[in-house]
Design an enzyme around this catalytic site. Structure first.
Site, PDB file in Angstrom:
ATOM      1  N   LYS A  70       0.815  -1.225   0.000  1.00  0.00           N
ATOM      2  CA  LYS A  70       0.000   0.000   0.000  1.00  0.00           C
ATOM      3  C   LYS A  70       0.848   1.275   0.000  1.00  0.00           C
ATOM      4  CE  LYS A  70      -4.132  -1.979   0.276  1.00  0.00           C
ATOM      5  NZ  LYS A  70      -5.172  -1.826  -0.740  1.00  0.00           N
ATOM      6  N   GLU A 115      -9.522   5.919   3.172  1.00  0.00           N
ATOM      7  CA  GLU A 115     -10.310   4.844   3.773  1.00  0.00           C
ATOM      8  C   GLU A 115      -9.353   3.690   4.024  1.00  0.00           C
ATOM      9  OE1 GLU A 115      -9.867   4.972   0.564  1.00  0.00           O
ATOM     10  OE2 GLU A 115      -9.240   2.898   0.263  1.00  0.00           O
ATOM     11  N   SER A 155       1.513  -9.784  -0.721  1.00  0.00           N
ATOM     12  CA  SER A 155       1.198  -8.351  -0.649  1.00  0.00           C
ATOM     13  C   SER A 155       1.486  -7.726   0.709  1.00  0.00           C
ATOM     14  CB  SER A 155      -0.257  -8.117  -1.033  1.00  0.00           C
ATOM     15  OG  SER A 155      -1.109  -8.915  -0.246  1.00  0.00           O
TER      16      SER A 155
END
Ligand SMILES: Cc1ncc(COP(=O)(O)O)c(C=O)c1O
Length: 577
Positions: free
Chosen positions: A273, A295, A561
């Site tokens: 991210k 968010e 991830s």
């Protein structure tokens, strides 16, 4: 003399000017280096370089068009703009040889066009010439289809099938040359942000100014040299990129295939991210914004955004579903320590979708000061494209690392989990146009597709609009969003980015639905075999290993991830039960 290949973004200012002077195209003479890079953004430049920065010969490999023959589309690359600066010195044919070898090695089917007087040159270069066939190729000029000015088609690299197809062209059987500028490819949705029928910007009027400001500026800013210098420096020195591509020996032995893990879990803050959050906060600063909203589901995007804001000195507010606040408590604590305000979303299923709703509401109320850092390839155009570009570093590195490790850039498979789809878009980005690479996406099946408690959007979704873009959405017949369920907060989302909806519709990717229990077992398996505790989201991608049989020699790259620290409570509960 050196044979070199550069993407337009890699050319120096001097090289762009030098190439323009070689081409002598009057309309392009005033092009600035940044215009050049954006105009030829889908081209590669193959050239021979000499001493003192001279370029004795250049050819452009254009990926911007396809041929339509009898209603079917055929994709080729085009060799165009071949120029040799000093005639009769052999640089042109030397370049064509290296170019052809490179195309064969990379399996890029490539054609070109030429006038009849150039036949001797191409014959001498051993390029197959289909004489007078270019006349059967029609190009669109001011809304009319006209015959190409060229005489011949050149085949730099093509399969037997391609040769046969082109040989059959005649005045009765034309090929239509269609440039892709107004059609989409995965690296460039069309100008309205559509991937085929998916995408676009469906937003309330109050959001127009913000979204339009972004649409107009995002490419200009993020492709500028100044932005890239700062972003790339931070990716390297702050985030810790490149992340390793780790050959998982024990896992490979168990599944009898060659498994590589792309270790996004080793990024600063523990997931992919940060690639996007950092890019968007840098962009927001250049847009003059002082306040950032985001968010978050699993909390990883919230932590990454709070981190980027702490680093770059911006106010940060993170919306998070009340349920997610409970199940991802360590990340809530991190966000608070980083100085972010975490606001609970208490509507609906109190998870990711509801957090996005709250963030969009905030953005409408604070249009001037605020940038909304969306955490996945969802939302109105340009977010899906913007986020995919920031995450594309994942597949860029995979290619480079594979080349170094096994001598080729393309694996046989790439696998990633899909919530909204940002780690998957990043993992697939540089492979979608590479036909030999098979793409696999893992969605959250929850308690099972038919259980009523699932988040497997491609299996359960239909065409609809969610959070500003048209895509596949889990919804009732009258368009009410169905509450999703997944054990992993990051995949607990009833939609999917338009990029992936298109991959699914075109069958370019194979989608698997992975249940909660299967993901948990894969997390324990990786921990036991490789000593890596993965995030629950990433465990969905790992679980594909149990669902699909790979060949022993297959190179299978799985995007890991994120790391599992945030999921320890769930894992411990499972151990206790
Ligand atoms: C570690 C990890 N992987 C995957 C995801 C899913 O998001 P996306 O599909 O955008 O990659 C998340 C979301 O929070 C995450 O934290």
């Amino acid at each position: 003399m050196n044979y070199q290949i550069k993407k337009s973004s890699e050319l120096t200012d001097h090289e762009t000017q030098h190439i323009l002077s070689l081409w002598e195209v009057p309309e392009w003479s005033g092009m600035t280096p940044s215009d050049f890079r954006s105009f030829f953004k889908n081209s590669e430049f193959h050239f021979i370089s000499g001493s003192e920065d001279e370029i004795p010969a250049i050819v452009r490999l254009n990926f911007d068009f396809f041929l339509e023959i009898s209603g079917k589309q055929y994709s080729f690359a085009e060799a165009v703009g071949l120029v040799s600066a000093q005639k009769k010195r052999g640089y042109g044919s030397q370049l064509v040889q290296s170019f052809k070898e490179n195309l064969i090695q990379r399996k890029i089917e490539t054609i070109g066009f030429c006038f009849a007087d150039l036949r001797p040159f191409y014959q001498q270069c051993n390029i197959e010439i289909l004489e007078n066939k270019a006349k059967a190729i029609l190009e669109n000029s001011e809304n009319r289809w006209i015959s190409s000015e060229d005489d011949d088609i050149l085949i730099f690299n093509g399969s037997g099938e391609t040769r046969e197809l082109l040989r059959q062209l005649n005045p009765e059987k034309n090929a239509y040359l269609i440039t892709k500028n107004n059609t989409m490819n995965y690296k460039n949705p069309d100008e309205h942000g559509y991937y085929g029928e998916f995408g676009g910007a469906f937003i309330p009027e109050m959001l127009y100014p913000n979204v339009e400001e972004l649409q107009k500026n995002y490419l200009k800013i993020i492709e500028s040299e100044e932005f890239q210098d700062e972003y790339q420096d931070l990716l390297k020195n702050y985030v810790g990129r490149a992340t390793p591509l780790y050959f998982a020996k024990n896992l490979s032995r168990k599944y009898n295939t060659q498994i590589y893990l792309k270790r996004e879990d080793l990024n600063h803050t523990g997931a992919h991210k940060i690639n996007n959050a950092l890019g968007q906060v840098l962009l927001a600063k250049r847009l003059g914004k002082t306040r950032i909203i985001a968010e978050t589901g699993a909390g990883q995007h919230g932590v990454a955004t709070a981190t980027a804001c702490a680093l770059l000195g911006l106010e940060c507010i993170v919306y998070m579903g009340e349920i997610d606040i409970q199940r991802q408590a360590p990340n809530v604590a991190r966000m608070k320590m980083l100085g972010a305000e975490v606001i609970p979303a208490t509507s609906g299923s109190k998870t990711l979708k509801d957090a996005v709703n709250e963030a969009l509401r905030d953005w409408i109320n604070n249009p001037v000061t605020t940038h909304y850092v969306i955490g996945s390839v969802v939302g109105p155009h340009p977010f899906p494209d913007l986020v995919a570009r920031f995450q594309s570093i994942i597949s860029k590195e995979i290619r480079e690392q594979l080349k170094e490790k096994i001598g080729r850039e393309n694996p046989d498979y790439v696998i990633a989990c899909v919530g909204g789809g940002s780690n998957a878009a990043g993992t697939f980005y540089h492979f979608v146009e590479e036909k030999e690479v098979k793409i696999i996406a893992a969605e959250a099946g929850g308690l099972g597709i038919d259980s009523g408690k699932s988040a497997a959007t491609t299996f359960l979704g239909t065409l609809g609009v969610l959070h500003g873009s048209k895509s596949l959405v889990m919804q009732t017949e009258d368009g009410q969003v169905i509450e999703p369920h997944s054990i992993s907060a990051g995949l607990d989302y009833p939609g999917i980015g338009p990029f992936h909806a298109h991959l699914f519709k075109e069958k370019r990717a194979e989608f698997f639905s992975i249940n909660d229990e299967e993901a948990l077992q894969s997390a324990f398996e990786l921990t036991k075999l490789e000593g890596i505790i993965p995030a629950l989201e990433s465990s969905h991608a790992l679980a594909v290993l149990d669902k699909k049989k790979f060949r022993e020699e297959d190179i299978v790259v799985i995007c890991l991830s994120g790391r599992g620290d945030k999921d320890m409570e769930t894992y411990l509960r499972e151990i206790r039960s």
